[in-house]
Design a protein around this motif. Sequence first.
Motif, PDB file in Angstrom:
ATOM      1  N   ARG A  42       0.847  -1.187   0.000  1.00 27.50           N
ATOM      2  CA  ARG A  42       0.000   0.000   0.000  1.00 27.50           C
ATOM      3  C   ARG A  42       0.887   1.243   0.000  1.00 27.50           C
ATOM      4  N   VAL A  43       0.392   2.308  -0.628  1.00 27.09           N
ATOM      5  CA  VAL A  43       1.140   3.559  -0.767  1.00 27.09           C
ATOM      6  C   VAL A  43       0.334   4.675  -0.107  1.00 27.09           C
ATOM      7  N   ASP A  44       1.012   5.550   0.630  1.00 29.97           N
ATOM      8  CA  ASP A  44       0.286   6.628   1.300  1.00 29.97           C
ATOM      9  C   ASP A  44      -0.103   7.725   0.312  1.00 29.97           C
ATOM     10  N   PRO A  62      -5.761  10.954  -5.603  1.00 32.91           N
ATOM     11  CA  PRO A  62      -5.330   9.978  -4.608  1.00 32.91           C
ATOM     12  C   PRO A  62      -6.275   8.819  -4.372  1.00 32.91           C
ATOM     13  N   GLY A  63      -7.582   8.973  -4.716  1.00 34.86           N
ATOM     14  CA  GLY A  63      -8.519   7.884  -4.521  1.00 34.86           C
ATOM     15  C   GLY A  63      -8.633   7.470  -3.065  1.00 34.86           C
ATOM     16  N   LYS A  64      -9.072   6.239  -2.851  1.00 30.62           N
ATOM     17  CA  LYS A  64      -9.226   5.730  -1.483  1.00 30.62           C
ATOM     18  C   LYS A  64      -8.213   4.647  -1.160  1.00 30.62           C
ATOM     19  N   TYR A  65      -7.909   3.796  -2.158  1.00 26.16           N
ATOM     20  CA  TYR A  65      -6.962   2.698  -1.938  1.00 26.16           C
ATOM     21  C   TYR A  65      -5.850   2.793  -2.977  1.00 26.16           C
ATOM     22  N   ARG A  66      -4.622   2.632  -2.518  1.00 27.03           N
ATOM     23  CA  ARG A  66      -3.463   2.845  -3.392  1.00 27.03           C
ATOM     24  C   ARG A  66      -2.467   1.698  -3.213  1.00 27.03           C
ATOM     25  N   TYR A  67      -2.116   1.068  -4.325  1.00 23.54           N
ATOM     26  CA  TYR A  67      -1.194  -0.062  -4.306  1.00 23.54           C
ATOM     27  C   TYR A  67      -0.029   0.219  -5.245  1.00 23.54           C
ATOM     28  N   SER A  77       5.506   1.319 -10.127  1.00 23.91           N
ATOM     29  CA  SER A  77       4.180   1.143 -10.708  1.00 23.91           C
ATOM     30  C   SER A  77       3.143   1.409  -9.633  1.00 23.91           C
ATOM     31  N   LEU A  78       2.029   2.020 -10.022  1.00 29.95           N
ATOM     32  CA  LEU A  78       1.031   2.443  -9.041  1.00 29.95           C
ATOM     33  C   LEU A  78      -0.381   2.292  -9.599  1.00 29.95           C
ATOM     34  N   ALA A  79      -1.283   1.787  -8.782  1.00 25.91           N
ATOM     35  CA  ALA A  79      -2.710   1.707  -9.115  1.00 25.91           C
ATOM     36  C   ALA A  79      -3.512   2.346  -7.997  1.00 25.91           C
ATOM     37  N   VAL A  80      -4.488   3.171  -8.378  1.00 24.11           N
ATOM     38  CA  VAL A  80      -5.330   3.880  -7.416  1.00 24.11           C
ATOM     39  C   VAL A  80      -6.783   3.469  -7.652  1.00 24.11           C
ATOM     40  N   PHE A  81      -7.474   3.117  -6.566  1.00 24.96           N
ATOM     41  CA  PHE A  81      -8.849   2.624  -6.657  1.00 24.96           C
ATOM     42  C   PHE A  81      -9.809   3.499  -5.847  1.00 24.96           C
TER      43      PHE A  81
END
Length: 203
Positions: A42-44, A62-67, A77-81
């Motif tokens: 997880r990423v802050d 920033p969304g709510k959940y970040r991986y 690499s980053l995905a934001v949900f």
Amino acid sequence: MQKTVHIDEDVLMSKYDIILKRILAIALHQKKAYARNTVVARVDKKNTILFLEENHLQGAMPGKYRYGLFLDGELISLAVFSGGRKMPELNIENYRSFELIRFCNKLGYNVVGGISKLLKAFVSDFQPNDIMTYTDKDWSQESTLEKIGFVKKSEIPPLKFWVNGTTRTLIKDEIQYAALQKEFPNGYLKENLGSLKLIQSIK
């Protein structure tokens, strides 16, 4: 297959470095990393915003959940949900749909299997019924996400913008359009190519 990229002058001027590196990535002048050699975590919010501002054309969300995927401690690499959304129109109890809001690799990297690993981590944590996302047709008329189980559901018509220098404003209605013309008379009208809506159902 031939790939068409649509870049407006104002976007090129404001995001030159990002666009240049993305074009080089398309031409395969990039470092190759394999997701199997990365660590998912997880990423802050702060580091998410910094990463997206440096590497995503549409900027930070920033969304709510970040991986993220980390290679030797470096975020590559980053995905934001989004948060989960109920879908009462489906008439399925406890159905939850999430949106993949942002995804990108660090500029200059091709992370093989990256999005699949990020999605797998998110699905493991939240057990969504589906994940939906939008892809920008300015950069690709066919989404590579279809190769990993996403299905094209619809096409979003082109959006219109009023461009003033390097600033573009989304035109939502005719009243706003008239106001922008009056406020920025030296501006001009532009529209993108639209986008694709894709959904992945989780079994």
